[in-house]
Scaffold this motif. Sequence first.
Motif, short mmCIF file in Angstrom:
data_model
loop_
_atom_site.label_atom_id
_atom_site.label_comp_id
_atom_site.label_asym_id
_atom_site.label_seq_id
_atom_site.Cartn_x
_atom_site.Cartn_y
_atom_site.Cartn_z
N THR A 52 -114.11 -33.23 0.03
CA THR A 52 -113.92 -31.85 -0.45
C THR A 52 -114.12 -31.79 -1.96
O THR A 52 -114.82 -30.90 -2.48
CB THR A 52 -112.51 -31.35 -0.09
N TYR A 53 -113.51 -32.71 -2.67
CA TYR A 53 -113.63 -32.75 -4.13
C TYR A 53 -115.09 -32.92 -4.56
O TYR A 53 -115.59 -32.19 -5.43
CB TYR A 53 -112.76 -33.87 -4.70
N THR A 54 -115.78 -33.87 -3.97
CA THR A 54 -117.17 -34.15 -4.33
C THR A 54 -118.04 -32.92 -4.13
O THR A 54 -118.79 -32.51 -5.02
CB THR A 54 -117.72 -35.33 -3.52
N PRO A 64 -128.13 -29.47 -14.38
CA PRO A 64 -128.88 -30.41 -13.54
C PRO A 64 -128.28 -31.81 -13.47
O PRO A 64 -128.68 -32.61 -12.64
CB PRO A 64 -130.26 -30.45 -14.21
N LEU A 65 -127.31 -32.11 -14.33
CA LEU A 65 -126.69 -33.43 -14.36
C LEU A 65 -125.18 -33.28 -14.21
O LEU A 65 -124.54 -32.58 -14.99
CB LEU A 65 -127.00 -34.14 -15.69
N VAL A 66 -124.62 -33.94 -13.21
CA VAL A 66 -123.19 -33.90 -12.94
C VAL A 66 -122.63 -35.31 -13.12
O VAL A 66 -123.14 -36.26 -12.53
CB VAL A 66 -122.90 -33.39 -11.50
N THR A 67 -121.58 -35.42 -13.92
CA THR A 67 -120.97 -36.72 -14.18
C THR A 67 -119.59 -36.80 -13.56
O THR A 67 -118.73 -35.96 -13.82
CB THR A 67 -120.86 -36.98 -15.70
N PHE A 68 -119.40 -37.82 -12.74
CA PHE A 68 -118.09 -38.13 -12.18
C PHE A 68 -117.46 -39.20 -13.06
O PHE A 68 -118.07 -40.24 -13.31
CB PHE A 68 -118.22 -38.66 -10.74
N LEU A 89 -121.25 -39.58 -0.57
CA LEU A 89 -120.93 -38.15 -0.62
C LEU A 89 -121.65 -37.45 -1.77
O LEU A 89 -122.10 -36.31 -1.63
CB LEU A 89 -119.42 -37.96 -0.72
N GLN A 90 -121.78 -38.13 -2.89
CA GLN A 90 -122.54 -37.55 -4.00
C GLN A 90 -123.98 -37.30 -3.59
O GLN A 90 -124.56 -36.26 -3.91
CB GLN A 90 -122.47 -38.46 -5.22
N GLU A 91 -124.54 -38.25 -2.88
CA GLU A 91 -125.92 -38.11 -2.41
C GLU A 91 -126.01 -36.95 -1.40
O GLU A 91 -126.95 -36.14 -1.44
CB GLU A 91 -126.40 -39.41 -1.78
N LYS A 92 -125.04 -36.85 -0.52
CA LYS A 92 -125.03 -35.81 0.51
C LYS A 92 -124.99 -34.41 -0.10
O LYS A 92 -125.65 -33.50 0.39
CB LYS A 92 -123.82 -36.02 1.43
N TYR A 93 -124.21 -34.24 -1.18
CA TYR A 93 -123.98 -32.91 -1.73
C TYR A 93 -124.69 -32.62 -3.05
O TYR A 93 -124.52 -31.56 -3.62
CB TYR A 93 -122.46 -32.68 -1.91
N ARG A 94 -125.51 -33.52 -3.51
CA ARG A 94 -126.09 -33.36 -4.86
C ARG A 94 -127.04 -32.18 -4.98
O ARG A 94 -127.22 -31.65 -6.06
CB ARG A 94 -126.73 -34.65 -5.34
N ASN A 95 -127.66 -31.77 -3.90
CA ASN A 95 -128.49 -30.56 -3.89
C ASN A 95 -129.51 -30.54 -5.03
O ASN A 95 -129.64 -29.56 -5.76
CB ASN A 95 -127.60 -29.31 -3.93
N GLY A 96 -130.20 -31.66 -5.22
CA GLY A 96 -131.24 -31.75 -6.24
C GLY A 96 -130.74 -32.08 -7.63
O GLY A 96 -131.54 -32.26 -8.55
N LYS A 97 -129.44 -32.14 -7.81
CA LYS A 97 -128.88 -32.47 -9.13
C LYS A 97 -128.84 -33.98 -9.32
O LYS A 97 -128.73 -34.74 -8.36
CB LYS A 97 -127.47 -31.89 -9.27
#
Length: 191
Positions: A52-54, A64-68, A89-97
């Motif tokens: 959920t968080y991811t 375009p760049l998201v940092t965890f 999960l990051q790969e699953k939800y990255r939506n091109g980012k």
Amino acid sequence: MLSLEHPVAFQIMTKPHGPICNLNCTYCYYLEKKKLYPATRDFKMTDELLETYTKQYIESQDVPLVTFTWQGGEPTLMGIEFFKRAIQLQEKYRNGKKIENAFQTNGTLINEDWCRFLHDHHFLVGVSIDGPREIHDLHRTNINGKASFDHVMSAIELFKKHKVEFNTLTVVHRDNVRHASEIYRFLKKIG
């Protein structure tokens, strides 16, 4: 004043194991935070919460760049499998980012497996070290009062060996504030 035309972006430091740590640094303000939740026995982030968080964190970023950024307590206590799942999960939800990960650790649990994982997934790692042995070990001890310097230095050598990008975090406190030049030279020497 922020214009509505600027993209929405922000940073969150994620503490997947809450205040739980394998060190008992005398100046740490965060260890006592577990007292705020006396009924809680397990502070580990669940897989459901991680997903959920991811998803929500990535969706909320208009850039375009998201940092965890992973911190603690001590995030390595979650184990490598947790972070493998985080990457999935990051790969699953990255939506091109583009996704980046940063990781702050005391270094005491770092081994070859951790280094391979951190290198392969391009994590930027911050390692906590307060200076040379005699300064570092004044406050950074484990729960049994044993020194942590040798473990941290071992982690730094492993980071170098595995080409893990790292930097250092040094807490400035009453016992090292008068040794700034010595600490600076030490940090420079260790890379």
